[in-house]
Design a protein around this motif. Structure first.
Motif, PDB file in Angstrom:
ATOM      1  N   ARG A  86       1.087  -1.291  -0.273  1.00 28.11           N
ATOM      2  CA  ARG A  86      -0.021   0.038   0.208  1.00 28.11           C
ATOM      3  C   ARG A  86       1.213   1.171  -0.222  1.00 28.11           C
ATOM      4  NH1 ARG A  86      -4.720  -0.918   1.506  1.00 28.11           N
ATOM      5  NH2 ARG A  86      -4.014  -2.311   3.677  1.00 28.11           N
ATOM      6  N   TYR A  87       0.658   2.248  -1.303  1.00 29.30           N
ATOM      7  CA  TYR A  87       1.512   3.029  -1.103  1.00 29.30           C
ATOM      8  C   TYR A  87       0.793   4.439  -0.913  1.00 29.30           C
ATOM      9  CZ  TYR A  87       4.820   0.525  -3.673  1.00 29.30           C
ATOM     10  OH  TYR A  87       5.641  -0.327  -3.817  1.00 29.30           O
ATOM     11  N   VAL A  88       1.512   5.858   0.584  1.00 32.11           N
ATOM     12  CA  VAL A  88       0.388   6.494   1.014  1.00 32.11           C
ATOM     13  C   VAL A  88       1.519   8.052   0.585  1.00 32.11           C
ATOM     14  CG1 VAL A  88      -0.717   7.863   2.511  1.00 32.11           C
ATOM     15  CG2 VAL A  88      -0.809   5.540   2.888  1.00 32.11           C
ATOM     16  N   GLU A  89       0.616   8.358  -0.414  1.00 31.87           N
ATOM     17  CA  GLU A  89       1.591   9.933  -0.938  1.00 31.87           C
ATOM     18  C   GLU A  89       3.074   8.888  -1.357  1.00 31.87           C
ATOM     19  OE1 GLU A  89       0.553  12.920  -2.606  1.00 31.87           O
ATOM     20  OE2 GLU A  89      -1.889  12.528  -1.390  1.00 31.87           O
ATOM     21  N   GLY A  90       3.306   8.219  -1.707  1.00 31.55           N
ATOM     22  CA  GLY A  90       4.313   7.401  -2.590  1.00 31.55           C
ATOM     23  C   GLY A  90       5.673   6.872  -0.533  1.00 31.55           C
ATOM     24  N   ASP A  91       4.946   6.937   0.613  1.00 29.38           N
ATOM     25  CA  ASP A  91       5.448   6.429   0.943  1.00 29.38           C
ATOM     26  C   ASP A  91       5.100   4.476   1.178  1.00 29.38           C
ATOM     27  OD1 ASP A  91       7.107   8.050   1.968  1.00 29.38           O
ATOM     28  OD2 ASP A  91       5.721   8.756   3.661  1.00 29.38           O
ATOM     29  N   ARG A  92       5.881   4.150   1.514  1.00 27.23           N
ATOM     30  CA  ARG A  92       5.267   1.667   1.252  1.00 27.23           C
ATOM     31  C   ARG A  92       5.070   1.292   2.767  1.00 27.23           C
ATOM     32  NH1 ARG A  92       7.089  -3.086   1.563  1.00 27.23           N
ATOM     33  NH2 ARG A  92       6.390  -3.834  -0.509  1.00 27.23           N
ATOM     34  N   TYR A  93       3.370   1.122   2.427  1.00 27.79           N
ATOM     35  CA  TYR A  93       3.503   0.197   3.518  1.00 27.79           C
ATOM     36  C   TYR A  93       2.640  -1.398   3.450  1.00 27.79           C
ATOM     37  CZ  TYR A  93       2.962   5.201   6.214  1.00 27.79           C
ATOM     38  OH  TYR A  93       3.355   6.112   6.702  1.00 27.79           O
TER      39      TYR A  93
END
Length: 64
Positions: A27-34
């Motif tokens: 899952r990517y939140v504004e480019g940050d990977r989770y």
């Protein structure tokens, strides 16, 4: 790839719109990977806190 829009509600009453997409098992939140095992709302809140936002709640999703 699925992209959805979440809203991070901040302590000062403002709202930040955040794009979340699922791609390649992450899952990517504004480019940050989770990882996918982190719920989207938690990932959005963590993303906001990492940017100094005082996130009090998260709403969504809606399609982009």
């Amino acid at each position: 790839m699925t992209t959805q829009l979440y809203r991070a509600h901040l302590a000062d009453g403002s709202v930040r719109r955040v794009r979340v997409r699922v791609e390649g098992g992450a899952r990517y939140v504004e480019g940050d990977r989770y990882p996918l095992d982190v719920p989207a709302a938690e990932a959005v809140a963590a993303h906001g806190r990492s940017r100094g936002w005082a996130v009090v709640s998260v709403s969504g999703p809606s399609s982009c």
